[in-house]
Design a protein around this motif. Structure first.
Motif, short mmCIF file in Angstrom:
data_model
loop_
_atom_site.label_atom_id
_atom_site.label_comp_id
_atom_site.label_asym_id
_atom_site.label_seq_id
_atom_site.Cartn_x
_atom_site.Cartn_y
_atom_site.Cartn_z
N ASP A 213 0.74 -1.09 -0.05
CA ASP A 213 0.18 -0.08 -0.06
C ASP A 213 0.94 1.19 0.06
O ASP A 213 1.57 1.43 1.11
N ARG A 214 1.00 1.83 -0.87
CA ARG A 214 1.85 3.09 -1.31
C ARG A 214 1.64 4.27 -0.39
O ARG A 214 2.66 4.66 0.24
N GLY A 215 0.38 4.44 -0.22
CA GLY A 215 -0.03 5.52 0.82
C GLY A 215 0.14 5.36 2.26
O GLY A 215 0.83 6.16 2.98
N ALA A 216 0.09 3.91 2.50
CA ALA A 216 0.23 3.68 3.98
C ALA A 216 1.95 3.76 3.88
O ALA A 216 2.69 3.94 5.25
N ARG A 217 2.66 3.06 3.10
CA ARG A 217 4.20 3.26 3.04
C ARG A 217 4.75 4.77 3.15
O ARG A 217 5.57 4.84 3.91
N THR A 218 4.09 5.57 2.51
CA THR A 218 4.69 6.93 2.46
C THR A 218 4.54 7.54 3.78
O THR A 218 5.25 8.32 4.29
N GLN A 219 3.27 7.10 4.51
CA GLN A 219 2.92 7.70 5.84
C GLN A 219 3.69 7.08 6.83
O GLN A 219 4.13 7.85 7.77
#
Length: 354
Positions: A213-219
């Motif tokens: 999950d790219r968004g969660a990884r960014t977070q």
């Protein structure tokens, strides 16, 4: 609101985003270097070689010998390789072990550092170097230890295993936890720590469900940057001392050690600074900061007891003795009996306060 504080300002350049590792050459040249030694662990040697290839003529070689807790004998070999290569800077590609080796080289040679972290461990923004010799881990702080540039590339974390994602995040949270009560904290650091707690709380469960999950990884990577910055700009206390005791004297895995100790060291100091640790209790619930962190750790599958990493009950007396051998600042007074009691609870994995 703090009545007074001193904030020295952030000195490390940060490049954050997706695909940012491709800017490594640009960042090395920006520092004025034309030869760099690429560092990694043996496990990440192939990745380091790929990075070296991308650097072309900038790469003077690869040293893939970084190991946990930065033993001085490994550093000595790495310094020899650095000097033989003709490099004037290092590019550290990996987790805390590789970052630590880069710092150790820089402290001995004056080399500049570009760090490309692949976990959430959080040592990349700090002026702290922990080294192991003769079975004990010692730390020191100095401006020449702090890396010049850190490149955070979200893409590098997409394949981070779930287990390491969890323990690495808990490791990072430990930096923020101690920053909340540090005597040299500032509003900037406290705000970053608050933000990091929420980002990890919301992001890690998503990554357990979908590790890519790219968004969660960014977070999560953003939270790691916040926590690393906190570690680099305030003094640490009991939690980090105990982690170094177990890592340096019992060779326990770094991230797991921090993850296990976190709820118990938090609860220990929460007795005397509940107001300062309230942001943690508010973020994770559970009625207290220590209890909330234990509940979160359990919910995400983080290890909870020292038994899980090979510590025996017979080791606890020795660990407590090492922990109190040298005086250091901590919100709650430290004595052999209270530390031994803390370690017993951590050994058994009991929820703080239960």
């Amino acid at each position: 609101m703090m009545d007074s504080f001193t904030f020295p300002g952030l000195t490390t350049r940060v490049v954050f985003g997706s695909g940012t590792m491709g800017r490594a050459e640009e960042e090395v040249r920006r520092l004025g270097h034309d030869k760099v030694l690429v560092l990694s662990t043996p496990h990440q040697k192939a990745d380091a070689e790929k990075l070296a290839d991308s650097l072309g003529g900038l790469a003077a070689g690869v040293f893939a010998g970084a190991v946990m807790h930065t033993p001085v004998e490994v550093t000595e070999k790495a310094v020899d390789a650095f000097r033989a290569s003709g490099a004037t800077a290092v590019v550290s590609h990996g987790g805390g072990s590789t970052t630590g080796l880069g710092k150790a080289i820089a402290a001995r040679t004056g080399a500049d550092q570009v760090v490309i972290p692949t976990t959430y461990a959080g040592s990349e923004m700090t002026d702290i170097l922990g080294e192991t010799a003769a079975g004990e881990k010692t730390t020191r702080r100095s401006p020449d230890i702090r890396p010049e540039t850190v490149i955070y590339d979200v893409d590098l974390t997409l394949s981070l295993p779930v287990g390491l994602t969890v323990t690495s995040a808990m490791n990072a949270i430990a930096h923020a936890m101690e920053a909340f009560y540090a005597p040299d904290r500032s509003p900037v650091i406290v705000l970053m720590c608050r933000d990091a707690m929420v980002a990890f709380r919301d992001g890690i469960p998503r990554l357990i469900d979908d590790p890519r999950d790219r968004g969660a990884r960014t977070q999560a990577l953003y939270a790691a940057w916040c926590c690393s910055t906190a570690l680099g700009y305030v003094s640490m206390a009991l939690h980090h001392k105990l982690a170094h005791v177990f890592g340096g004297s019992f060779d326990t895995p770094h991230a797991e050690t921090h993850a296990i100790l976190l709820p118990y060291t938090t609860a220990f100091n929460e007795v005397v600074v509940p107001d300062l640790l309230r942001p943690i209790a508010e973020t994770f619930g559970g009625g207290s900061a220590g209890g909330g962190l234990w509940d979160f750790a359990q919910s995400v599958g983080s290890p909870l007891s020292l038994k899980e990493i090979g510590i025996k009950e017979a080791d606890l007396d020795r660990a407590a003795a090492i922990a109190v051998k040298n005086a250091y600042a901590n919100p709650r007074p430290i004595d052999p009996g209270s530390i031994r009691e803390l370690l017993q609870v951590a050994f058994e994995g009991r929820r703080p306060g239960d």
